[in-house]
Design an enzyme around this catalytic site. Structure first.
Site, short mmCIF file in Angstrom:
data_model
loop_
_atom_site.label_atom_id
_atom_site.label_comp_id
_atom_site.label_asym_id
_atom_site.label_seq_id
_atom_site.Cartn_x
_atom_site.Cartn_y
_atom_site.Cartn_z
N ARG A 1 20.85 66.08 20.89
CA ARG A 1 20.28 65.01 21.67
C ARG A 1 21.34 64.41 22.59
O ARG A 1 22.51 64.33 22.27
CB ARG A 1 19.73 63.93 20.73
CG ARG A 1 18.98 62.81 21.44
CD ARG A 1 18.29 61.91 20.44
NE ARG A 1 17.70 60.76 21.10
CZ ARG A 1 16.56 60.79 21.75
NH1 ARG A 1 15.87 61.91 21.83
NH2 ARG A 1 16.07 59.70 22.32
N LYS B 1 24.73 64.54 7.54
CA LYS B 1 23.70 65.20 8.35
C LYS B 1 23.57 66.67 7.96
O LYS B 1 24.56 67.40 7.90
CB LYS B 1 24.07 65.08 9.84
CG LYS B 1 23.06 65.70 10.79
CD LYS B 1 23.43 65.40 12.23
CE LYS B 1 22.49 66.10 13.21
NZ LYS B 1 22.79 65.75 14.62
N ARG C 1 24.09 49.82 10.11
CA ARG C 1 25.13 48.80 10.06
C ARG C 1 25.73 48.72 8.68
O ARG C 1 25.00 48.82 7.68
CB ARG C 1 24.56 47.44 10.47
CG ARG C 1 24.15 47.36 11.93
CD ARG C 1 23.30 46.15 12.21
NE ARG C 1 23.95 44.90 11.82
CZ ARG C 1 23.33 43.70 11.85
NH1 ARG C 1 22.06 43.63 12.21
NH2 ARG C 1 23.98 42.63 11.49
#
Length: 336
Positions: free
Chosen positions: A133, A198, A334
Site C-alpha cells: 500500500r 505482520k 498507540r
C-alpha cells in the site's frame, strides 16, 4: 552472475528438491551439484552467492557442500493449475510461476483483462519491485514466502468497491484455516497480522477502460518461513514480521496458492453480487484494531479509538469531536 540467471533458479530447485525429501538437512556436494546442473563447481559457488544475496538461507561448508537451512517447496505452475481444475471459481485462462519479475500485480495489469468467467494467476519466487500500500516495497526471500496475484473482470464497478480489499482479507483467512492456521487477524485496510507481527499484505488494483469490463487484480504477499536474519532485518527497519512457521504450520506453497486463488475468486463473485455485507461479520470477528487507541496517518494524522468498519469499508474512528469515517490511510496502534 545475478539471481536472475537461470543457473541460480536451477540451483534453487535442486536444493529445494533435496530439502523436501525425508532428509531435509542432507548436504549436497558442490561436485554432485555441478554434475547435475552441467556446470563447474565455481559456477555453483557463484550461483549460491547470488541466492544468498536475495535472502535465501543457504548453508555451505568445505568438504560437505550446500544445504538449505529449512525445507522449501519450489513454486510449480502445473501443480497449481492441477489443483484448480474442476473448482467452481471459473475457468483458468493462463497461469504461470516465474523465477523473477518486477511485480506480479503489474504483470497482470499489463495484459488484457480475462473474459467473463475466466481468470489469470501469476506467482514469482523473487519480486524486484513488489509493492504494498502507498507504494511501499514488499520483499520476500526465495522460498520463504508467497508472492501471488490473480485477476478477473467485473462487468461494472461493484457496490461498496472501497471494501474490496477487506473482503479479500476475509477470503485469505478462510484459505489459511483450511490448512489449520488460525489466530490471524485483519488490520485495516489490507494487512494480515498476529500479535507477533505482520504475516502478509493485500493489494487490490483496478483498471477500467472505456467500453470494456473492469479489470481487477488481487495481489497477496505471505510470510511462510523466514530466516531469523530476515526477521531481524525487518525489525531493524522499524516493522515487525512473523510467519506461518511461528503459527505452527508451513503449508505447501503450491497448495496454498491454489486455495488462496479459489477462495479469493469465489469471494470476488460474491462481492460482485452482494457487496461487503456477506463478509462484514467475519471481518468484525477478525478485526485487530477494534476498541484500540490508534493513529491514522494520512494528509493530517488523526488519533482516536477504532470502532470497526462500516458497510462500505471505511474505518470508524471515535475522536474528541465525534465519529469520523476514514476512507484511506495507514493505522498504527498507540502505545498503552
Amino acid at each position: 552472475m545475478t539471481a536472475a540467471d537461470p543457473l541460480a533458479q536451477r540451483l534453487f530447485r535442486a536444493l529445494a528438491g533435496a530439502a523436501s525429501r525425508d532428509a531435509p538437512r542432507r548436504w549436497l556436494s558442490g561436485t554432485a551439484l555441478a554434475h547435475t546442473l552441467g556446470v563447474s563447481r565455481s559456477a555453483v559457488w557463484k550461483a549460491a552467492g547470488a541466492l544468498r544475496a536475495q535472502g535465501l538461507a543457504l548453508e555451505a561448508l568445505p568438504r560437505q557442500g550446500y544445504r538449505l537451512r529449512q525445507p522449501v517447496v519450489a513454486l510449480d505452475a502445473g501443480l497449481i493449475r492441477e489443483a484448480l481444475q474442476g473448482s467452481a471459481c471459473g475457468t483458468l485462462r493462463r497461469g504461470d510461476c516465474l523465477w523473477m519479475t518486477g511485480s506480479t500485480n503489474a504483470d497482470l495489469l499489463s495484459v488484457d483483462s480475462p473474459p467473463p468467467g475466466e481468470f489469470d494467476f501469476r506467482a514469482a519466487e523473487i519480486q524486484s519491485d513488489g509493492r504494498g500500500r502507498r507504494g511501499r516495497r514488499w520483499l520476500a526471500p526465495p522460498g520463504g514466502g508467497l508472492c501471488l496475484s490473480w485477476s478477473r473482470s467485473f462487468d461494472a464497478l461493484p457496490p461498496q468497491a472501497g471494501a474490496l480489499s477487506l473482503a479479500v482479507g476475509v477470503t485469505a483467512l478462510r484459505a489459511l484455516r483450511r490448512f489449520g492456521i488460525g489466530g490471524v487477524g485483519l488490520k485495516w485496510p489490507n494487512d494480515l497480522v498476529t500479535p507477533e507481527g505482520k504475516l502478509g499484505g493485500i493489494l487490490v488494483e483496478l483498471r477500467s477502460e472505456a467500453g470494456r469490463a473492469l479489470h481487477v487484480v488481487v495481489g497477496i504477499g505471505l510470510n511462510l518461513a523466514l530466516d531469523a536474519a530476515v526477521l531481524q532485518d525487518v525489525e531493524a527497519s522499524g516493522n515487525r514480521a512473523t510467519d506461518c512457521a511461528a503459527l505452527g504450520s508451513v503449508p505447501d506453497r503450491n497448495a496454498l496458492a491454489a486455495t488462496l486463488i479459489e477462495e479469493g475468486l469465489r469471494g470476488l463473485a460474491n462481492f460482485e453480487r452482494h457487496g461487503f455485507a456477506p463478509f462484514q461479520p467475519e471481518y468484525a470477528a477478525a478485526d485487530s484494531l477494534a476498541g484500540l487507541a490508534v493513529v491514522v496517518h494520512g494528509t493530517a494524522p488523526r488519533s482516536g479509538t477504532a470502532l470497526g468498519v462500516d458497510g462500505d469499508g471505511a474505518l470508524r474512528l471515535k475522536t474528541g469531536t465525534g465519529i469520523e469515517r476514514i476512507l484511506s490511510g495507514d493505522v498504527s496502534v498507540r502505545p498503552a
